[in-house]
Design a protein around this motif. Structure first.
Motif, PDB file in Angstrom:
ATOM      1  N   MET A   1      38.414  44.083  39.303  1.00  0.00           N
ATOM      2  CA  MET A   1      38.568  42.768  39.929  1.00  0.00           C
ATOM      3  C   MET A   1      37.650  42.575  41.126  1.00  0.00           C
ATOM      4  O   MET A   1      37.514  41.444  41.627  1.00  0.00           O
ATOM      5  N   LEU A   2      36.988  43.611  41.575  1.00  0.00           N
ATOM      6  CA  LEU A   2      36.181  43.538  42.792  1.00  0.00           C
ATOM      7  C   LEU A   2      35.090  42.466  42.746  1.00  0.00           C
ATOM      8  O   LEU A   2      34.898  41.742  43.735  1.00  0.00           O
ATOM      9  N   PRO A   3      34.346  42.322  41.642  1.00  0.00           N
ATOM     10  CA  PRO A   3      33.343  41.247  41.617  1.00  0.00           C
ATOM     11  C   PRO A   3      33.944  39.859  41.830  1.00  0.00           C
ATOM     12  O   PRO A   3      33.315  38.997  42.455  1.00  0.00           O
ATOM     13  N   LEU A   4      35.171  39.646  41.354  1.00  0.00           N
ATOM     14  CA  LEU A   4      35.844  38.359  41.535  1.00  0.00           C
ATOM     15  C   LEU A   4      36.355  38.206  42.961  1.00  0.00           C
ATOM     16  O   LEU A   4      36.320  37.111  43.536  1.00  0.00           O
ATOM     17  N   LEU A   5      36.826  39.305  43.554  1.00  0.00           N
ATOM     18  CA  LEU A   5      37.289  39.273  44.938  1.00  0.00           C
ATOM     19  C   LEU A   5      36.134  38.995  45.898  1.00  0.00           C
ATOM     20  O   LEU A   5      36.307  38.319  46.915  1.00  0.00           O
ATOM     21  N   ARG A   6      34.962  39.508  45.562  1.00  0.00           N
ATOM     22  CA  ARG A   6      33.804  39.299  46.443  1.00  0.00           C
ATOM     23  C   ARG A   6      33.378  37.830  46.492  1.00  0.00           C
ATOM     24  O   ARG A   6      32.641  37.433  47.396  1.00  0.00           O
ATOM     25  N   ARG A   7      33.837  37.025  45.543  1.00  0.00           N
ATOM     26  CA  ARG A   7      33.528  35.593  45.549  1.00  0.00           C
ATOM     27  C   ARG A   7      34.463  34.812  46.466  1.00  0.00           C
ATOM     28  O   ARG A   7      34.257  33.626  46.695  1.00  0.00           O
ATOM     29  N   SER A   8      35.494  35.468  46.966  1.00  0.00           N
ATOM     30  CA  SER A   8      36.464  34.809  47.825  1.00  0.00           C
ATOM     31  C   SER A   8      36.004  34.844  49.284  1.00  0.00           C
ATOM     32  O   SER A   8      35.421  35.831  49.729  1.00  0.00           O
ATOM     33  N   PRO A   9      36.292  33.793  50.041  1.00  0.00           N
ATOM     34  CA  PRO A   9      35.944  33.820  51.461  1.00  0.00           C
ATOM     35  C   PRO A   9      36.827  34.756  52.283  1.00  0.00           C
ATOM     36  O   PRO A   9      36.437  35.184  53.375  1.00  0.00           O
TER      37      PRO A   9
ATOM     38  N   ARG B   1      40.242  49.134  28.645  1.00  0.00           N
ATOM     39  CA  ARG B   1      39.899  47.928  27.897  1.00  0.00           C
ATOM     40  C   ARG B   1      40.785  46.760  28.304  1.00  0.00           C
ATOM     41  O   ARG B   1      40.296  45.633  28.488  1.00  0.00           O
ATOM     42  N   SER B   2      42.083  47.015  28.449  1.00  0.00           N
ATOM     43  CA  SER B   2      43.012  45.966  28.842  1.00  0.00           C
ATOM     44  C   SER B   2      42.651  45.406  30.219  1.00  0.00           C
ATOM     45  O   SER B   2      42.660  44.186  30.431  1.00  0.00           O
ATOM     46  N   VAL B   3      42.316  46.295  31.145  1.00  0.00           N
ATOM     47  CA  VAL B   3      41.964  45.853  32.498  1.00  0.00           C
ATOM     48  C   VAL B   3      40.671  45.049  32.481  1.00  0.00           C
ATOM     49  O   VAL B   3      40.556  44.011  33.146  1.00  0.00           O
ATOM     50  N   ALA B   4      39.694  45.502  31.709  1.00  0.00           N
ATOM     51  CA  ALA B   4      38.430  44.771  31.605  1.00  0.00           C
ATOM     52  C   ALA B   4      38.655  43.387  31.002  1.00  0.00           C
ATOM     53  O   ALA B   4      38.063  42.389  31.450  1.00  0.00           O
ATOM     54  N   GLN B   5      39.495  43.313  29.984  1.00  0.00           N
ATOM     55  CA  GLN B   5      39.797  42.021  29.367  1.00  0.00           C
ATOM     56  C   GLN B   5      40.513  41.100  30.343  1.00  0.00           C
ATOM     57  O   GLN B   5      40.254  39.889  30.380  1.00  0.00           O
ATOM     58  N   ALA B   6      41.406  41.670  31.150  1.00  0.00           N
ATOM     59  CA  ALA B   6      42.117  40.862  32.144  1.00  0.00           C
ATOM     60  C   ALA B   6      41.151  40.307  33.179  1.00  0.00           C
ATOM     61  O   ALA B   6      41.240  39.125  33.563  1.00  0.00           O
ATOM     62  N   ALA B   7      40.210  41.123  33.621  1.00  0.00           N
ATOM     63  CA  ALA B   7      39.217  40.665  34.598  1.00  0.00           C
ATOM     64  C   ALA B   7      38.359  39.545  34.005  1.00  0.00           C
ATOM     65  O   ALA B   7      38.069  38.545  34.680  1.00  0.00           O
ATOM     66  N   ALA B   8      37.973  39.695  32.738  1.00  0.00           N
ATOM     67  CA  ALA B   8      37.177  38.661  32.075  1.00  0.00           C
ATOM     68  C   ALA B   8      37.974  37.369  31.939  1.00  0.00           C
ATOM     69  O   ALA B   8      37.421  36.263  32.103  1.00  0.00           O
ATOM     70  N   GLU B   9      39.268  37.497  31.656  1.00  0.00           N
ATOM     71  CA  GLU B   9      40.114  36.312  31.527  1.00  0.00           C
ATOM     72  C   GLU B   9      40.259  35.582  32.861  1.00  0.00           C
ATOM     73  O   GLU B   9      40.172  34.351  32.917  1.00  0.00           O
ATOM     74  N   VAL B  10      40.465  36.352  33.935  1.00  0.00           N
ATOM     75  CA  VAL B  10      40.591  35.732  35.256  1.00  0.00           C
ATOM     76  C   VAL B  10      39.291  35.011  35.623  1.00  0.00           C
ATOM     77  O   VAL B  10      39.312  33.886  36.140  1.00  0.00           O
ATOM     78  N   GLU B  11      38.161  35.645  35.334  1.00  0.00           N
ATOM     79  CA  GLU B  11      36.871  35.016  35.636  1.00  0.00           C
ATOM     80  C   GLU B  11      36.693  33.724  34.843  1.00  0.00           C
ATOM     81  O   GLU B  11      36.276  32.698  35.404  1.00  0.00           O
ATOM     82  N   GLU B  12      37.008  33.774  33.557  1.00  0.00           N
ATOM     83  CA  GLU B  12      36.800  32.599  32.704  1.00  0.00           C
ATOM     84  C   GLU B  12      37.712  31.440  33.104  1.00  0.00           C
ATOM     85  O   GLU B  12      37.290  30.281  33.130  1.00  0.00           O
ATOM     86  N   ARG B  13      38.956  31.753  33.442  1.00  0.00           N
ATOM     87  CA  ARG B  13      39.931  30.696  33.712  1.00  0.00           C
ATOM     88  C   ARG B  13      39.920  30.199  35.157  1.00  0.00           C
ATOM     89  O   ARG B  13      40.180  29.025  35.414  1.00  0.00           O
ATOM     90  N   PHE B  14      39.601  31.109  36.099  1.00  0.00           N
ATOM     91  CA  PHE B  14      39.774  30.751  37.501  1.00  0.00           C
ATOM     92  C   PHE B  14      38.527  30.970  38.368  1.00  0.00           C
ATOM     93  O   PHE B  14      38.488  30.495  39.493  1.00  0.00           O
ATOM     94  N   GLY B  15      37.557  31.704  37.861  1.00  0.00           N
ATOM     95  CA  GLY B  15      36.282  31.828  38.565  1.00  0.00           C
ATOM     96  C   GLY B  15      36.215  32.871  39.642  1.00  0.00           C
ATOM     97  O   GLY B  15      35.160  33.467  39.873  1.00  0.00           O
ATOM     98  N   ARG B  16      37.313  33.099  40.325  1.00  0.00           N
ATOM     99  CA  ARG B  16      37.340  34.099  41.390  1.00  0.00           C
ATOM    100  C   ARG B  16      38.776  34.563  41.607  1.00  0.00           C
ATOM    101  O   ARG B  16      39.722  33.980  41.057  1.00  0.00           O
ATOM    102  N   LEU B  17      38.928  35.579  42.445  1.00  0.00           N
ATOM    103  CA  LEU B  17      40.250  36.077  42.816  1.00  0.00           C
ATOM    104  C   LEU B  17      40.269  36.242  44.329  1.00  0.00           C
ATOM    105  O   LEU B  17      39.323  36.783  44.913  1.00  0.00           O
TER     106      LEU B  17
END
Length: 241
Positions: free
Chosen positions: A131-139, A67-83
């Motif tokens: 975090m993989l879905p956010l990493l896939r948004r990175s060039p 749950r903590s990891v999922a919440q962290a991923a959601a927070e990164v997406e909301e605040r920064f859009g990608r990783l």
């Protein structure tokens, strides 16, 4: 957020090698996300990094908790859009004999093995996949897993550590499988050995500074597109597996 800024998440970044990695990535102009369980430790690290000119932000994450990891991923997406960069630095050794500095396999508590593997291996899988879905948004996404030469079957340095050392062997194996899965993608994943660094992890018994220990992880986090994949590296080059 500025899409031109590279965003890096470092787990266990509130102190030691993780903090040094965050500091050096920030010095290279990256936006650094300090991942840590402790609110106080995380906030202190962010304040220190900002005072040195780093664009630092805190992210609460417990790598052993889905749950903590999922919440962290959601927070990164909301605040920064990608990783763009993920450094899986969080790790534990598990208890060891304070005199011999060993974990004897003949008397080892299986619960200790489970706890060490949950952080050092399952935690890496848990965080990476979240975090993989956010990493896939990175060039140019990069993943660095913090390993140890104690996990090398060829080298076998240091004391007998029957929970910690095999967890790093396991991590190295997982790293190669991720690299194979990412072979036809821009995602580059490798493992880094920091060497024997003096931190509270080993009661400050190491002969290297945190900055020295961070160097290989920082290099792997900033590889060019034709950089190595699925390798295990230290300052001197490839670590024998």
């Amino acid at each position: 957020m500025d899409d031109d800024v590279t965003t890096a998440l470092v787990t266990g970044a509130n102190k030691g090698i993780g903090y040094a990695i965050a500091e050096h990535l920030g010095a290279r102009g990256m936006r650094v996300l300090v991942g840590a369980r402790s609110d106080a430790g995380r906030d202190k690290a962010v304040s220190r990094l900002r005072a040195s000119g780093v664009d630092a932000h805190g992210v609460r994450i417990d790598v052993t908790d889905d749950r903590s990891v999922a919440q962290a991923a959601a927070e990164v997406e909301e605040r920064f859009g990608r990783l763009d960069v993920l450094v899986n630095n969080a790790g534990v050794s598990g208890p060891f004999d304070p005199v011999t500095w060993t974990q004897d396999p003949t008397t080892l508590d299986l619960d200790v093995v489970r706890q060490v593997v949950d952080v050092n291996v399952y935690g890496v899988v848990r965080v990476t996949n979240a975090m993989l879905p956010l990493l896939r948004r990175s060039p140019a996404p990069r993943i660095v897993n913090a390993s140890s030469s104690m996990g090398s079957l060829g080298r076998q340095p240091g004391p007998v550590m029957a929970a910690y050392a095999p967890s790093k062997t396991f991590l190295n194996g997982i790293t190669t499988q991720y690299a194979r899965a990412f072979a036809d993608t821009p995602i580059i994943v490798n493992a880094a050995c920091p060497g024997l660094v003096a931190t509270d992890f080993n009661d400050f018994a190491g002969d290297r500074t945190a900055a020295q220990g961070a160097a290989t992880a920082v290099r792997l986090a900033t590889l060019p597109d034709d950089g190595p994949r699925g390798g295990f590296f230290e300052d001197a080059g490839v670590v024998p597996w």
